[in-house]
Motif scaffolding. Structure first.
Motif, PDB file in Angstrom:
ATOM      1  N   LEU A  72      -2.578  20.678 -15.157  1.00  0.00           N
ATOM      2  CA  LEU A  72      -3.557  21.762 -15.042  1.00  0.00           C
ATOM      3  C   LEU A  72      -2.893  23.111 -14.833  1.00  0.00           C
ATOM      4  N   LEU A  73      -1.742  23.099 -14.176  1.00  0.00           N
ATOM      5  CA  LEU A  73      -1.059  24.351 -13.828  1.00  0.00           C
ATOM      6  C   LEU A  73      -0.117  24.844 -14.917  1.00  0.00           C
ATOM      7  N   LEU A 125       0.814  -1.212   0.000  1.00  0.00           N
ATOM      8  CA  LEU A 125       0.000   0.000   0.000  1.00  0.00           C
ATOM      9  C   LEU A 125       0.851   1.267   0.000  1.00  0.00           C
ATOM     10  N   THR A 126       1.978   1.244   0.664  1.00  0.00           N
ATOM     11  CA  THR A 126       2.844   2.421   0.687  1.00  0.00           C
ATOM     12  C   THR A 126       3.568   2.561  -0.641  1.00  0.00           C
ATOM     13  N   PHE A 127       4.342   1.543  -0.971  1.00  0.00           N
ATOM     14  CA  PHE A 127       4.994   1.509  -2.274  1.00  0.00           C
ATOM     15  C   PHE A 127       4.784   0.132  -2.852  1.00  0.00           C
ATOM     16  N   PRO A 128       4.278   0.033  -4.006  1.00  0.00           N
ATOM     17  CA  PRO A 128       4.132   1.025  -5.048  1.00  0.00           C
ATOM     18  C   PRO A 128       2.769   1.717  -5.120  1.00  0.00           C
ATOM     19  N   ILE A 129       1.727   1.139  -4.531  1.00  0.00           N
ATOM     20  CA  ILE A 129       0.363   1.594  -4.809  1.00  0.00           C
ATOM     21  C   ILE A 129       0.130   3.054  -4.424  1.00  0.00           C
ATOM     22  N   GLY A 130       0.293   3.390  -3.160  1.00  0.00           N
ATOM     23  CA  GLY A 130       0.022   4.757  -2.706  1.00  0.00           C
ATOM     24  C   GLY A 130       0.945   5.781  -3.339  1.00  0.00           C
ATOM     25  N   THR A 131       2.199   5.422  -3.486  1.00  0.00           N
ATOM     26  CA  THR A 131       3.170   6.339  -4.078  1.00  0.00           C
ATOM     27  C   THR A 131       2.835   6.643  -5.539  1.00  0.00           C
ATOM     28  N   LEU A 132       2.500   5.623  -6.306  1.00  0.00           N
ATOM     29  CA  LEU A 132       2.206   5.832  -7.724  1.00  0.00           C
ATOM     30  C   LEU A 132       0.908   6.613  -7.925  1.00  0.00           C
ATOM     31  N   LYS A 133      -0.123   6.310  -7.138  1.00  0.00           N
ATOM     32  CA  LYS A 133      -1.381   7.057  -7.260  1.00  0.00           C
ATOM     33  C   LYS A 133      -1.174   8.526  -6.909  1.00  0.00           C
ATOM     34  N   THR A 134      -0.458   8.784  -5.824  1.00  0.00           N
ATOM     35  CA  THR A 134      -0.234  10.154  -5.391  1.00  0.00           C
ATOM     36  C   THR A 134       0.639  10.909  -6.397  1.00  0.00           C
ATOM     37  N   ALA A 135       1.671  10.250  -6.903  1.00  0.00           N
ATOM     38  CA  ALA A 135       2.518  10.884  -7.924  1.00  0.00           C
ATOM     39  C   ALA A 135       1.711  11.179  -9.186  1.00  0.00           C
ATOM     40  N   GLY A 136       0.807  10.280  -9.549  1.00  0.00           N
ATOM     41  CA  GLY A 136      -0.048  10.515 -10.711  1.00  0.00           C
ATOM     42  C   GLY A 136      -0.950  11.720 -10.511  1.00  0.00           C
ATOM     43  N   ALA A 137      -1.509  11.845  -9.305  1.00  0.00           N
ATOM     44  CA  ALA A 137      -2.367  13.001  -9.003  1.00  0.00           C
ATOM     45  C   ALA A 137      -1.570  14.302  -9.079  1.00  0.00           C
ATOM     46  N   VAL A 138      -0.352  14.285  -8.568  1.00  0.00           N
ATOM     47  CA  VAL A 138       0.503  15.478  -8.632  1.00  0.00           C
ATOM     48  C   VAL A 138       0.832  15.811 -10.088  1.00  0.00           C
ATOM     49  N   GLY A 139       1.112  14.793 -10.895  1.00  0.00           N
ATOM     50  CA  GLY A 139       1.394  15.023 -12.313  1.00  0.00           C
ATOM     51  C   GLY A 139       0.200  15.611 -13.049  1.00  0.00           C
ATOM     52  N   LEU A 140      -0.999  15.102 -12.756  1.00  0.00           N
ATOM     53  CA  LEU A 140      -2.202  15.678 -13.355  1.00  0.00           C
ATOM     54  C   LEU A 140      -2.368  17.140 -12.954  1.00  0.00           C
TER      55      LEU A 140
END
Length: 119
Positions: A63-64, A44-59
């Motif tokens: 937008l920015l 849950l920490t790595f890879p799942i949570g890290t990849l989802k959160t990094a994807g959200a930051v990239g999205l």
């Protein structure tokens, strides 16, 4: 930037960001669904949570004003959630996480398609 892209991508940022942070924090309500899919809690920490959160930051960066990062993040999230759906299918799991993974796959795919048309 089209309104549809902004709205869909903002929704994807919020949903994927929440899902990623929930995984990073080992949010108790998601644990049974992950176990049903055969996913170890240590993932849950790595890879799942890290990849989802990094994807959200990239999205969000897309937008920015960094559209290529946003498109790359959306593509990565599409691959991630396609694998998540596949994992749930292999485990014959139809829990809430399976439905969420399908929804996030569609949302990420829409953000990718709209990002590609705008770039």
């Amino acid at each position: 930037m089209h309104i549809a892209y902004v709205v869909v991508t903002a929704l994807a940022v919020a949903a994927t960001g929440f899902s990623g942070i929930a995984a990073l924090l080992h949010f108790r309500p998601i644990l049974p669904g992950m176990a049903a899919a055969g996913v170890a809690e240590s993932w849950l920490t790595f890879p799942i949570g890290t990849l989802k959160t990094a994807g959200a930051v990239g999205l969000l960066l897309g937008l920015l004003g960094v559209p290529l990062v946003g498109v790359a993040a959306a593509a990565g999230l599409v691959l991630f959630f396609a694998c998540a759906v596949h994992t749930h299918l292999l485990a014959h799991d139809r829990s809430a996480q399976f439905l969420l993974a399908n929804g996030l796959l569609v949302l990420s795919g829409a953000a990718l398609a709209l990002g590609l048309t705008g770039s």
